[in-house]
Motif scaffolding. Structure first.
Motif, PDB file in Angstrom:
ATOM      1  N   SER A 155       0.860  -1.187   0.000  1.00 32.47           N
ATOM      2  CA  SER A 155       0.000   0.000   0.000  1.00 32.47           C
ATOM      3  C   SER A 155       0.896   1.236   0.000  1.00 32.47           C
ATOM      4  O   SER A 155       1.805   1.355   0.819  1.00 32.47           O
ATOM      5  N   GLU A 166      -6.894  -0.459  -5.987  1.00 30.36           N
ATOM      6  CA  GLU A 166      -7.752  -0.036  -4.872  1.00 30.36           C
ATOM      7  C   GLU A 166      -7.200   1.264  -4.308  1.00 30.36           C
ATOM      8  O   GLU A 166      -6.035   1.343  -3.943  1.00 30.36           O
ATOM      9  N   ASP A 202     -14.400   0.387   4.059  1.00 26.71           N
ATOM     10  CA  ASP A 202     -13.567  -0.813   4.107  1.00 26.71           C
ATOM     11  C   ASP A 202     -13.261  -1.229   5.541  1.00 26.71           C
ATOM     12  O   ASP A 202     -13.160  -2.412   5.843  1.00 26.71           O
ATOM     13  N   GLN A 258     -13.729   3.136  -4.894  1.00 22.69           N
ATOM     14  CA  GLN A 258     -14.394   2.290  -5.908  1.00 22.69           C
ATOM     15  C   GLN A 258     -13.910   2.634  -7.327  1.00 22.69           C
ATOM     16  O   GLN A 258     -14.665   3.084  -8.181  1.00 22.69           O
ATOM     17  N   ASN A 282     -13.348   3.434   0.636  1.00 20.88           N
ATOM     18  CA  ASN A 282     -12.906   2.948  -0.670  1.00 20.88           C
ATOM     19  C   ASN A 282     -13.507   3.821  -1.762  1.00 20.88           C
ATOM     20  O   ASN A 282     -14.717   4.065  -1.790  1.00 20.88           O
ATOM     21  N   THR A 298     -11.884   3.898   7.017  1.00 19.56           N
ATOM     22  CA  THR A 298     -11.153   3.725   5.762  1.00 19.56           C
ATOM     23  C   THR A 298     -12.185   3.599   4.655  1.00 19.56           C
ATOM     24  O   THR A 298     -12.946   2.639   4.595  1.00 19.56           O
ATOM     25  N   THR A 333      -7.926   4.161  -1.388  1.00 21.50           N
ATOM     26  CA  THR A 333      -8.665   4.418  -0.150  1.00 21.50           C
ATOM     27  C   THR A 333      -8.169   5.711   0.495  1.00 21.50           C
ATOM     28  O   THR A 333      -7.101   6.228   0.155  1.00 21.50           O
ATOM     29  N   LYS A 372     -18.472   3.697   0.403  1.00 20.10           N
ATOM     30  CA  LYS A 372     -18.049   2.328   0.711  1.00 20.10           C
ATOM     31  C   LYS A 372     -17.028   2.345   1.838  1.00 20.10           C
ATOM     32  O   LYS A 372     -15.948   2.925   1.727  1.00 20.10           O
TER      33      LYS A 372
END
Length: 560
Positions: free
Chosen positions: A46, A93, A128, A146, A144, A142, A95, A126
């Protein structure tokens, strides 16, 4: 003669500038430790991919199909913009971590390939992960973003927090090959001096393999077809100096003009890049550093096609002097220039010495005034302290008086050192000693905080800047409030600045009214003199006072 001088100066610039080039064999871009999508254990890495100036931190994970990732690149002229280069990724992804109670203020958009708007000014929905109490980020979520499938695409993300709609954090995910650049027009720009009115003369080069350069020549303007990542391309001018030796020069990116009528950017190449006779080649390629591997310009052949380069020959004009002849003239002018320069330097030295002496005189005068002001402030402090000892003795509180006297002795020794500058830690200790003494008399509570990194307490600042305001707060508020009185003192670092603040819960006072006491007047005068001594590090003071208390703030700019 006039023509000779103009020709000479043009050639001299070419000789000097061309001497700064490097050969293609000498210049390479070192292989850095390129990050990978997977860590040593096979887990997805990440990356924090937003700029430090951004208040919104974005994190990106690329899938296992990703062959390479280059996450740390800034978008030119956008302090809040970042770009991530991917190779072979299918899914990513993205975030961000936000406080739960501030989630409703955030909006974001996603654009695919600059034209297809996937999401427009939506809220983040969304979740996470919800950070529990006791974790590193209690009360945070956290979220997301999307992101859609990214195979062979350019994805642009824009996110901001209301009401700061002009502070947009931008993230570009570039997961596609660089486009081959195409030169649309090639024009030689010169000055037309056939009339009294000076204007530009433009000649379309087309497929002309040969051009002539003289004192009227400005340079070459190339119009190229717009790409989806214009700022990623660089321009190089190659020159075949010998049969086996190729030298080249980089044309700075600030020579690009992106604000054109048709939207196609134009690069201007000054004639100094091709001022000597010979064969030249202009190549427009992606920035080698952005390609993410060890790279030489010769190895870029797979990216450059014939439409992204231009070849030409600079031929000589009749009557133009040889380089040897111009070299002799250059030496004569250079010697004359050196003599003139020496005379100018000597003259400037005399002026500088005079200015330095004047500045030193002003500095010494300011220091003398500062010492005088401190000598007036110190008795003010001593009288207050002796008054406190007398009160304790009158009340037969001998033990408190002895403790008070010990603190007072240590404070007096420090004051008699007569230091103009003192460390943050020592300043804190002086304030603590004084407040400890006075709290024995009036039973108020206080708190002193140092906020900064480990080296911050060692930073030196002018001594006892807050002391007069602390004395006033005790005299006019703590003495009245007694055990209900509260003082908060903070000495903190803020980027390159040092901020000193004092806050009490007293009844406040009218900051616009003129008072008989000398404390505030002397403090303002002291700050005025400090600004004369430390012009590059100015000191400012503000006082906010109301029914709920008074806050004094002193800012020392650029002291860190």
């Amino acid at each position: 003669m006039k023509t000779l001088i103009i020709i000479f100066l043009s050639s001299l610039i070419c000789v000097v500038v061309t001497g700064q080039v490097v050969t293609d064999q000498e210049r390479t871009y070192p292989l850095s430790d390129t990050p990978t999508a997977l860590d040593a254990n096979g887990n997805l890495n990440s990356f924090g991919v937003t700029q430090l100036r951004s208040k919104i931190t974005l994190f990106l994970k690329a899938d296992k199909h990703t062959k390479s990732i280059r996450p740390f690149n800034q978008i030119p002229n956008d302090p809040l913009g970042s770009i991530v280069f991917l190779d072979g990724a299918k899914q990513v992804e993205v975030t961000t971590r936000l406080k739960k109670d501030s989630l409703k203020y955030y909006r974001y958009s996603i654009i695919e390939n600059d034209t297809n708007v996937i999401i427009s000014n939506n809220t983040l929905r969304k979740i996470d992960f919800a950070w529990p109490d006791g974790s590193d980020l209690p009360g945070h979520l956290t979220m997301n973003l999307q992101i859609p499938e990214v195979t062979g695409k350019k994805i642009t993300i824009k996110i901001y927090r209301l009401p700061e709609v002009d502070r947009i954090t931008t993230l570009i995910i570039y997961n596609k090959p660089f486009e081959r650049i195409k030169i649309l027009t090639k024009r030689l720009i010169s000055d037309d001096r056939t009339s009294k009115i000076r204007h530009r003369k433009v000649m379309d080069l087309g497929y002309y393999p040969e051009i002539f350069v003289d004192e009227k020549t400005n340079g070459i303007a190339l119009s190229v077809k717009k790409t989806d990542l214009d700022f990623a391309y660089q321009v190089y001018v190659f020159n075949q100096v010998e049969k086996t030796k190729l030298q080249y020069r980089y044309v700075p990116n600030n020579n690009w003009d992106y604000n054109t009528r048709d939207g196609n950017p134009i690069i201007f190449i000054d004639k100094s890049y091709f001022g000597e006779l010979g064969d030249y080649e202009i190549k427009i390629i992606p920035d080698p550093i952005l390609l993410g591997h060890r790279y030489t310009l010769e190895s870029s052949a797979h990216i450059i096609n014939s439409k992204g380069q231009m070849s030409f020959n600079v031929a000589s004009l009749p009557g133009v002097f040889s380089i040897r002849e111009m070299g002799i003239i250059a030496m004569i002018i250079l010697m004359a220039a050196i003599c003139i320069a020496v005379l100018i330097i000597e003259r400037n030295k005399k002026k500088t010495r005079k200015k330095v002496m004047q500045a030193q005189s002003k500095t010494e005068a300011a220091k003398g005034e500062l010492d005088q002001i401190r000598s007036q402030l110190n008795p003010h402090f001593v009288y207050n302290s002796l008054s406190g000892i007398q009160n304790l003795m009158n009340q037969n509180e001998t033990e408190k008086a002895n403790s008070y006297l010990n603190k007072f002795a240590r404070l007096t020794r420090n004051i008699l050192n007569d230091q103009e500058l003192i460390s943050i830690q020592d300043e804190r200790n002086l304030l603590d000693d004084y407040l400890t003494m006075e709290s024995l008399r009036f039973q108020f509570t206080y708190e002193i905080n140092i906020i900064g990194d480990t080296n911050f307490p060692n930073t030196e600042i002018p001594a006892m800047l807050l002391q007069p305001f602390v004395e006033n707060a005790i005299k006019h508020n703590m003495a009245i409030l007694q055990d209900k009185g509260k003082l908060l003192i903070e000495l903190k670092a803020d980027q390159k600045n040092v901020i000193l603040s004092l806050k009490d819960n007293g009844q406040g006072f009218d900051t616009h009214k003129t008072y008989e006491g000398l404390g505030l007047k002397l403090c303002k005068k002291r700050i005025e003199l400090l600004n004369q001594l430390y012009k590059e590090c100015p000191v400012s003071m503000t006082i906010d006072s109301g029914t709920k208390g008074t806050t004094v703030t002193i800012i020392l700019e650029n002291w860190l």
